[in-house]
Write an enzyme that holds these catalytic residues in place. Structure first.
Site, PDB file in Angstrom:
ATOM      1  CG  ASP A  31      37.387  40.772  43.024  1.00 43.92           C
ATOM      2  OD1 ASP A  31      38.027  40.770  41.950  1.00 43.92           O
ATOM      3  OD2 ASP A  31      37.884  40.431  44.123  1.00 43.92           O
ATOM      4  CB  SER A  46      44.463  40.022  46.351  1.00 47.70           C
ATOM      5  OG  SER A  46      44.643  39.509  45.072  1.00 47.70           O
ATOM      6  CG  HIS A  55      40.672  42.543  44.134  1.00 52.88           C
ATOM      7  ND1 HIS A  55      40.223  41.245  44.249  1.00 52.88           N
ATOM      8  CD2 HIS A  55      42.029  42.455  44.167  1.00 52.88           C
ATOM      9  CE1 HIS A  55      41.250  40.430  44.344  1.00 52.88           C
ATOM     10  NE2 HIS A  55      42.363  41.121  44.304  1.00 52.88           N
TER      11      HIS A  55
END
Lengths: 474, 474
Positions: free
Chosen positions: B412, B151, B437
């Site tokens: 995601d 991320s 994710h």
């Protein structure tokens, strides 16, 4: 009546702009004072010079000078190569002035007032200024951009490509000592090369004198001048002889004089061009040869040596015969921002130098970071960050760099801290055996050595390649 | 007596460190508060976790987690892949905590006090922290370093390699939306992907219901919930049903609830792993399927729909059956620094989102920078710098990047802002069709889809290649 004034204004503008033959518009760009703090909204404006005479469409290349420590007009005037090739590339010419230099003072007259005002003078902020300007000039990133610069400007050009490759297609870094940092090259390299330039300066010496006569005399001068500086009678002689603007009156004044003389010798080598030029000072062709020409024999008496040294020094200080007194507080012309550079050298640009008196012509002096740091604390209330530049930009490992030409003249003492060996096929290293400090960026001159002419041809071809590659990828 | 205390301390330390099975030492590193201002000498300390169990010599590789917006222990616990491969590479493991998150608060409790204190929370400063730490851990640059992260941590890992290639040999950027910036990808991409994840969540629906039943119900819920929110009676019903910690008492409270619900749906998709996990919340396997399982039929009455929606919501909020009241002020666990991220989103990390209600399941809403900016001004007294990240890091042109793996799971919603197509042979793009994710960074699980297992094998081989290349160049 109004029209007459407009006309007069225009004429004045054109006259001032075509000084030295280069025509440009002077603009300013407003950007953030601190690019790395998102709650500080203060802005300032920096100057940039533009010429769009060769631009044919909105995707034309941009030739972008990454301004360094001085008035940007000085660099524009001394970078004739770019003016010559812009029409061949149909390129926009931009010369951007570095914050805190020339007229680009973030706090006006107070910019140098104290460390707090000076805190925004860093190479990272300057590169962020240039990135912002490029985003303004090239918002869609459709135009190939070639950054270039000499000396610290060359370092900035190379780093600009390395740090912002999405904005900069390629870079020409001329005489850029990107390796002149702690732990990367030996600290005596600058003085060793400088000395070798003086050693070979004279084509031939009068019969019987060794080739080293010039540097032998320079070495001897240190002892003699220091002796004279150490007593009233000697200082009186030196004051009369050198015509100091501020007379020497104590032993320690020798230090100022010696620092000044070291700078002068360095500048003579840097500006050792084969034709007269006015880059660091008004100088004749081959100023080192001229300098050594005054010191090409033995001087049995100390006063004779001082006389000769003074004559030699005037090559640098008084070539135009306008000197009224000798100001030894700085060896740099006022349009070079030596105070700003002093500050940068005291923070980020820590470039160790030392001398041993054997492989160089100077008084032996070790690199002493503590002493250097104490000096910076005294001058600017700052502690130099010895490793900052190498942590930020890298020195030993630059193998991911691409589309950069590093060029160095071997007559240039800064070449010791330059990139002299390529680390991959996308980085070109150009060596100019007969070249002084970024001679390759200067305008063509019929006295240019062949290596300089060749290098300029190479740059133009390489620029075309980068531009083509960029356009192919569009 | 002293010894007993020491022993007890040690035991406590080990117990706390082996939580989740990963053993590490917790250390702190002191560095500059402001890396880009050389007159500001203030320092602060950030936390980093170290495990050197696999290290055999002082040239061993370093696996470096570029910490993102949260307590670093949370990321250490959820990045099992690295713990598994460190012994295979003989590598040192380092998890560095991002400034302003977890326990790495530059001004302690006052770090979030006002914009002035928050001004040093930027990605550039965080990367400079990590560069300093690496120079400390690897002063001679003899150790290959592989940065990784998921991320925002993945964005930092990729940017770290791009900006500091002399310090970072390669990077694994998992689920890193480095392109989720103005003008690079469409603003509705996040919600479009998110919606498609909910659309296909149910393997099969009860006879006769269309596959879109879940998102149809979600869409309908917005209307119903908003209606209920608009009058006292309706709010009374909602308060009883959802058990809000702070009861809704005015029409505008709907906005808070809706924002919260959007975040929950996003988080469900992000954490849509095939096994129970506690990353963004304590969640069952395939939480989106569980959520949609409650909304898999038509509800003729609004109250039935609300009942079902509440049941569905509890998959996220109350999977562990410990909920006493529903706090809708934030959908994030307290060890994720949502306030810090809000600030970053209001300064540098401007990631436009929008919805159209047609290709996504949300209430139509255009991306309105002015409104976004006004909101930031209200919250933090800052104006977002829309173009800052793309000027600094580049988006459209990243073709000079090398030794980076960008991986994205297609389940995601952030994959829309990820790198899905390689721009040169030194950049690898890994697509994980069944992945949520940064699932690839997690520990092995027998329920991992084949694509996740394959990707982890690929990473390890690629890391070995990078390490070999590094060692060959030494």
């Amino acid at each position: 009546m109004m029209k007459v004034w407009n006309f007069l204004f225009l004429v004045t503008f054109i006259i001032s702009a075509v000084y030295c033959g280069y025509v440009y518009e002077t603009k300013t760009f407003t950007t953030l004072l601190d690019h790395f703090n998102f709650v500080d909204d203060r802005t300032f404006s920096f100057r940039y010079l533009v010429n769009n005479a060769s631009v044919s469409n909105d995707k034309s290349p941009i030739l972008f000078y990454a301004g360094n420590e001085g008035d940007i007009e000085l660099f524009a005037e001394n970078t004739g190569f770019i003016w010559k090739i812009a029409p061949k590339l149909g390129a926009l010419i931009v010369f951007a002035e570095h914050r805190y230099y020339g007229k680009s003072l973030p706090f006006g007259n107070e910019s140098y007032k104290d460390p707090q005002h000076l805190g925004y003078l860093t190479s990272e902020q300057a590169l962020a200024d240039y990135a912002d300007l490029l985003k303004f000039l090239n918002p869609e990133e459709e135009r190939p951009v070639i950054a270039f610069g000499g000396s610290y400007g060359g370092m900035l050009a190379a780093w600009f490509r390395m740090k912002y490759p999405h904005l900069v297609t390629g870079a020409l870094a001329s005489s850029a000592p990107v390796l002149q940092f702690p732990g990367v090259v030996p600290c005596d390299i600058f003085n060793r090369i400088l000395t070798s330039v003086f050693k070979v300066a004279l084509d031939r010496n009068p019969d019987g004198t060794p080739q080293s006569i010039c540097i032998d005399n320079i070495k001897k001068s240190w002892t003699v001048l220091q002796n004279y500086s150490s007593n009233d009678e000697g200082r009186k002689f030196l004051n009369q002889k050198f015509k100091f603007c501020t007379a020497m009156n104590k032993t320690e004044d020798w230090n100022t004089f010696y620092d000044y003389l070291q700078d002068v010798l360095g500048n003579l080598a840097m500006a050792n061009y084969p034709y007269p030029a006015n880059f660091l000072a008004d100088l004749p062709a081959y100023p080192v040869r001229e300098f050594c020409g005054q010191l090409n024999k033995e001087f049995p008496k100390n006063e004779e040596l001082i006389n000769a040294f003074n004559e030699a020094l005037q090559i640098y200080t008084n070539y135009t015969q306008k000197l009224t007194c000798l100001d030894i507080s700085s060896a740099y012309a006022s349009n070079l921002g030596s105070k700003g550079w002093d500050f940068q050298a005291c923070t980020e640009m820590v470039m160790p130098t030392c001398a041993n008196g054997t492989t160089d012509m100077f008084i032996p002096k070790k690199w002493d970071f503590k002493e250097y740091s104490d000096n910076c604390m005294k001058k600017f209330k700052v502690i130099p960050r010895e490793m900052a530049a190498m942590t930020q930009y890298g020195g030993k490992r630059m193998d991911t760099a691409s589309n950069i030409i590093f060029s160095n003249g071997l007559l240039d003492p800064w070449s010791g801290g330059g990139v002299l060996r390529s680390f991959n096929e996308k980085v070109d290293v150009i060596i100019i055996p007969e070249g002084a400090h970024h001679i390759d960026l200067r305008a063509d001159n019929k006295l240019d050595p062949a290596s300089v002419k060749e290098s300029r041809k190479f740059y133009l071809e390489k620029f075309k390649t980068w531009i083509n590659e960029f356009q192919t990828k569009m």
